[in-house]
Design a protein around this motif. Structure first.
Motif, PDB file in Angstrom:
ATOM      1  N   LEU A   1     -14.472 -35.883  -2.438  1.00 19.81           N
ATOM      2  CA  LEU A   1     -13.645 -35.223  -3.459  1.00 19.81           C
ATOM      3  C   LEU A   1     -14.494 -34.671  -4.599  1.00 19.81           C
ATOM      4  O   LEU A   1     -13.972 -34.432  -5.697  1.00 19.81           O
TER       5      LEU A   1
ATOM      6  N   GLU B   1     -13.466 -32.302  -7.805  1.00 19.70           N
ATOM      7  CA  GLU B   1     -12.033 -32.007  -7.856  1.00 19.70           C
ATOM      8  C   GLU B   1     -11.414 -32.596  -9.134  1.00 19.70           C
ATOM      9  O   GLU B   1     -11.840 -33.638  -9.634  1.00 19.70           O
ATOM     10  N   GLU B   2     -10.401 -31.911  -9.635  1.00 17.05           N
ATOM     11  CA  GLU B   2      -9.682 -32.401 -10.813  1.00 17.05           C
ATOM     12  C   GLU B   2      -8.604 -33.388 -10.349  1.00 17.05           C
ATOM     13  O   GLU B   2      -7.779 -33.064  -9.503  1.00 17.05           O
ATOM     14  N   ILE B   3      -8.625 -34.574 -10.928  1.00 21.25           N
ATOM     15  CA  ILE B   3      -7.737 -35.662 -10.526  1.00 21.25           C
ATOM     16  C   ILE B   3      -6.976 -36.161 -11.747  1.00 21.25           C
ATOM     17  O   ILE B   3      -7.503 -36.189 -12.854  1.00 21.25           O
TER      18      ILE B   3
ATOM     19  N   THR C   1     -12.671 -35.092 -13.940  1.00 22.13           N
ATOM     20  CA  THR C   1     -13.363 -34.479 -12.812  1.00 22.13           C
ATOM     21  C   THR C   1     -13.917 -35.596 -11.945  1.00 22.13           C
ATOM     22  O   THR C   1     -14.636 -36.475 -12.432  1.00 22.13           O
TER      23      THR C   1
ATOM     24  N   TYR D   1      -5.090 -37.804  -2.408  1.00 25.13           N
ATOM     25  CA  TYR D   1      -5.789 -36.544  -2.656  1.00 25.13           C
ATOM     26  C   TYR D   1      -6.474 -35.995  -1.403  1.00 25.13           C
ATOM     27  O   TYR D   1      -7.435 -35.240  -1.493  1.00 25.13           O
TER      28      TYR D   1
ATOM     29  N   GLU E   1      -5.636 -33.689   0.683  1.00 21.34           N
ATOM     30  CA  GLU E   1      -5.642 -32.226   0.821  1.00 21.34           C
ATOM     31  C   GLU E   1      -6.757 -31.576   0.023  1.00 21.34           C
ATOM     32  O   GLU E   1      -7.199 -30.473   0.348  1.00 21.34           O
ATOM     33  N   LYS E   2      -7.239 -32.228  -1.023  1.00 19.18           N
ATOM     34  CA  LYS E   2      -8.345 -31.704  -1.809  1.00 19.18           C
ATOM     35  C   LYS E   2      -9.705 -32.096  -1.239  1.00 19.18           C
ATOM     36  O   LYS E   2     -10.743 -31.629  -1.710  1.00 19.18           O
ATOM     37  N   SER E   3      -9.714 -32.942  -0.234  1.00 16.97           N
ATOM     38  CA  SER E   3     -10.961 -33.516   0.268  1.00 16.97           C
ATOM     39  C   SER E   3     -11.576 -32.668   1.368  1.00 16.97           C
ATOM     40  O   SER E   3     -10.927 -31.801   1.961  1.00 16.97           O
TER      41      SER E   3
END
Length: 877
Positions: free
Chosen positions: A447, A450-452, A460, A601, A603-605
């Motif tokens: 990740l 990515e913004e979490i 970040t 998360y 889908e962001k990975s």
């Protein structure tokens, strides 16, 4: 004086208790003080009967009599310890005596947990266990649901006897066993294993699978599982990281996680038995302005003292000694103060509850080693950086975020090559600091960048924190649960081979795959059950679902296969083993995603794009290696090239699995990461094998841990020598004197096979860690041991090579560089004499503030034989 004479198979054994008594006069009746506090007259006959019964239970014949006349009161526990430890000292010649000692200790457990009369009729084991569980539930020490869940499994009393004496000591004194309101042991090992298995399982079918795996010691859950399963504070995670922002409290800075917030969270986590890592890089440097008070800042090191004192007070709820990691980024203006914080005169007095490590980026390393000919590296004030950009420096000042640094945030510059030399010299001096390589950490981050948002907190996602022994690599507030596969259990019976391929065939690869898959499910289930009560930590745990499946027993596996640790065969074997575990664990996580859904998360990975973090990591490491290897000496270049070839062979061997897995992960994975190799300090004692991926530490040693001082021989090594007819008086003397075979009259190939940690060159240590790291998506806890006379250049090149080969975190330890340690090799005669004279005091661990004074005296006497622990805090998993 008082003495006891016991005959086992007509061999007399003298139990000397000279220094366990006080001469108060022969006319006084000596009392034995029971656990309840009641006193009764000492009885030689009662002691004799207990020994006879214990020996008979394991088929050892006992005849003769016990004669003892102490002149002072003695506790029943002291009396039992006296007998058992004396039997253990004799057990190297007569192994059956160790079984008698173990049986005697197990009898003590049964009397406390199942009742005094249980030893006369052992047919009602399950009935007694459940009666004890009911009492614990009634006392509010276990959840009500435990009563029905524990009946999901059929208890295995044989598990109790499968454990070693030291494992049973750990169980009783190390808080693996629950205790009742009277502080008596309230469960047996088999019952504790059932408690762990059922608490995690959620169903009878899963519980039975987990219970079988645990009681066969194929998988061994980490300590918090044993501490907390089915209790009112059900938390299973071992590894935590917290944010420490540049403010005192969220009371005055709402929405931020400040120094005293982290301090409070740390206390809660330590009380539950977890270890905590913090990065202090966001704190402004010493001497910087504090506008709110019109004063100056005291700097990150001063605040670390608060966290150090916090652990001393908490003591992890009496469960084990607290473990903490403190890190500072190399660009911080206080970096030189940090480097020296535990060296020189400070190393045995300052920040004793901390491991410390420097976070370094690739820019720094390339300047330090001369890849970049300009050695100048900037020092950055994180407070000014934040004021100018609104961003945290730790998220942006590195190779991933090349944001321009505001000119007034640069507080000077250093010569990177000089600073790197200072770091390695400090590590040579004291073992601190270690190094954490930020680029290596994040090369397998699925990740990265990515913004979490978790619990209303946006950040970040970058791995910029590690747990106390650096086996888990995390964004602040992340959590990781640990469980370990015991590799020794996957050697086929009656299997031998001379070639490497024949030795590979001696491993039960299918059984190992099943263990990897079961361990993955076990850890994932634990995430759903585990709670700290800290909102952001618990939400992060559920959001990224980090698994930390690791291994233990690798060194013992090598010995059984006839492969020396310091060999290319061993380096290739760990590469294959970890590659095999990785593909099976990740495949199991993908199956779980189809059953229960992927992590939040996903889908962001990179998984969603069909990428595997371990392969991404390898591509990064070996691409960089080609660019930087010219600065290394020829022998190190050759070693790196050979490791790259090994990794490529493993990758080809796994290619059919990898290609299928690339497609499968696009549909989801349940866990953002799956592997981590912990030091397994306690759990390897429970399993009776070697720690993590470490070599055999010594063939004979003293181990000082919170449960007391354990005198141990490495039994598989002694068995190997006996099987080859090499266990002669001269060899035994060498082993007992030094803990090694270096000066023993045995063939060189035997010395090579049974070489211990301090005999193995630092290059093999680094290669072993780097080889395993190729397939481990988190980190690896490993100590690079060096002899006392190792030059500082060895530390320098160990650090330099570890970075280039992809190691995520490295700790070195040079023999005798600290004055007080956890493990001491060899049993010099004066040490053995002192042990024989030392009063054994059994106290509840929750009331301990340190190892008892007598054990400390033994440690000071043993300095010349002192060796380091694998994990410097001693208690990492």
């Amino acid at each position: 004086m008082g003495w006891a004479k016991v005959s086992f198979n007509s061999t007399p054994i003298i139990l000397n208790i000279r220094d366990y008594i006080w001469k108060l006069g022969d006319d006084m009746a000596v009392k034995v003080i029971k656990a309840s506090g009641a006193k009764e007259d000492f009885s030689e006959e009662k002691l004799r009967i207990s020994l006879v019964r214990a020996a008979a239970d394991v088929g050892v014949s006992v005849d003769g009599e016990v004669k003892i006349r102490p002149t002072s009161d003695i506790t029943s526990a002291e009396l039992s310890d006296l007998v058992e430890l004396e039997l253990l000292r004799k057990a190297i010649d007569k192994p059956e005596l160790a079984e008698a000692a173990k049986s005697h200790l197990l009898g003590r457990i049964y009397k406390e947990a199942l009742g005094k009369d249980f030893l006369r009729d052992k047919s009602k084991y399950g009935e007694r266990v459940f009666a004890s569980v009911e009492r614990l539930v009634s006392a509010g020490l276990l959840k009500q649901e435990a009563l029905s869940a524990l009946r999901w499994v059929e208890l295995k009393p044989e598990f109790d006897r499968s454990l070693s004496y030291n494992a049973l000591r750990l169980f009783t004194n190390g808080n693996y066993a629950l205790r009742g309101p009277d502080f008596k042991i309230a469960e047996t090992p088999a019952a504790a294993a059932a408690r762990v298995a059922t608490a995690v399982a959620g169903s009878p079918e899963a519980a039975r699978l987990y219970y079988d795996a645990i009681t066969s010691l194929r998988i061994v859950p980490a300590s918090p599982f044993w501490f907390n399963a089915w209790t009112k504070k059900e938390m299973f995670a071992s590894c935590f990281t917290l944010e420490v922002e540049d403010c005192l409290s969220s009371l005055t800075h709402p929405g931020r996680y400040c120094i005293y917030d982290a301090l409070a969270y740390s206390g809660i986590i330590q009380q539950l038995g977890g270890g905590v890592g913090y990065d202090f890089s966001l704190l402004r440097p010493e001497g910087d302005v504090v506008r709110g008070s019109v004063g100056v800042a005291s700097g990150p090191i001063s605040f670390m003292k608060l966290f150090d004192a916090n652990v001393d007070v908490i003591k992890q709820g009496g469960k084990r000694r607290g473990a903490q990691m403190g890190t500072l980024h190399v660009w911080h203006p206080d970096i030189r103060k940090f480097i020296k914080a535990k060296t020189g005169e400070l190393k045995d007095a300052h920040l004793q509850n901390f491991n410390i490590s420097v976070f370094v980026d690739d820019t720094f390393m390339e300047k330090a080693l001369g890849v970049d000919q300009n050695p100048k590296y900037p020092l950055i004030n994180p407070r000014v950086f934040y004021d100018k950009t609104g961003q945290k420096a730790v998220e942006h000042v590195d190779v991933y975020k090349e944001a321009e640094v505001p000119r007034d945030a640069i507080w000077g510059e250093v010569d990177a090559s000089q600073l790197f030399r200072e770091i390695s010299n400090s590590a040579w001096d004291s073992g601190d600091p270690g190094l954490i390589f930020k680029a290596n950490l994040n090369a397998s981050n699925p990740l990265l960048g990515e913004e979490i948002e978790v619990a209303g907190y946006r950040f970040t996602y970058i791995w910029r924190s590690v747990n106390p022994c650096a086996e888990t690599v995390q964004n602040p507030f992340e959590v990781c649960n640990l469980t370990h596969i015991n590799l020794v259990k996957f050697i086929k019976d009656n299997c031998a081979g001379s070639s490497f391929e024949e030795k590979l065939a001696c491993i039960d690869w299918e059984g190992l795959a099943q263990a990897a898959r079961l361990g993955t499910r076990f850890l994932d289930s634990a995430i759903d059950r585990s709670r700290t009560g800290i909102e952001i930590v618990d939400e992060m745990n559920s959001a990224t679902r980090k698994n930390g499946l690791g291994i233990m027993g690798f060194a013992e596996l090598l010995i059984k296969l006839g492969i020396p640790y310091a060999s290319w065969e061993a380096v290739e074997l760990i590469n294959r083993i970890m590659g095999w575990i990785y593909v099976n664990a990740l495949d199991a996580s993908a199956d779980l995603a189809r059953e229960k859904g992927p992590f939040k998360y996903f889908e962001k990975s990179i998984y969603a794009r069909g990428e595997l973090p371990a392969l991404k990591f390898q591509d990064f490491v070996w691409s960089r290696w080609e660019r930087v290897k010219h600065v290394y000496p020829p022998e190190l270049r050759d070693a790196g090239d050979r490791l790259r070839e090994i990794t490529e062979r493993t990758r080809q061997w796994l290619l059919p699995y990898i290609e299928k897995l690339k497609e499968k992960v696009k549909g989801g994975v349940r866990n953002s990461v799956v592997l981590s190799i912990a030091p397994t300090g306690r759990t390897s004692i429970l399993a009776g094998t070697t720690s993590g991926i470490e070599p055999v530490f010594a063939l004979a040693f003293l181990r000082n841990v919170t449960v007391g001082t354990l005198v141990e021989y490495y039994e598989p090594g002694i068995e190997y020598l006996k099987a080859r007819g090499l266990w002669t008086p001269a060899v035994r003397k060498a082993v007992e004197e030094t803990g090694m075979l270096r000066d023993a009259p045995v063939p060189e190939d035997v010395k090579h096979l049974l070489a211990t940690a301090m005999e193995i060159g630092w290059l093999w240590h680094v290669l072993m860690q780097a080889s395993a790291q190729q397939w481990v998506d988190q980190g690896i806890s490993k100590t690079i041991n060096m002899p006392a006379n190792a030059p500082s250049d060895d530390v320098y090149w160990a650090f330099a090579l570890a970075w280039a080969l992809g190691v995520k975190g490295i700790t070195v330890y040079r023999d005798k560089s600290k004055s007080v340690q956890v493990i001491y090799t060899g049993l010099k005669q004066e040490i053995k004499k002192k042990l024989a004279e030392t009063k054994i005091t059994v106290r509840p661990i929750s009331l301990e503030t340190s190892i008892d004074e007598a054990a400390n005296e033994v440690k000071l006497k043993a300095l010349e034989e002192g060796k380091d622990p694998y994990c410097k805090t001693g208690e990492c998993s």
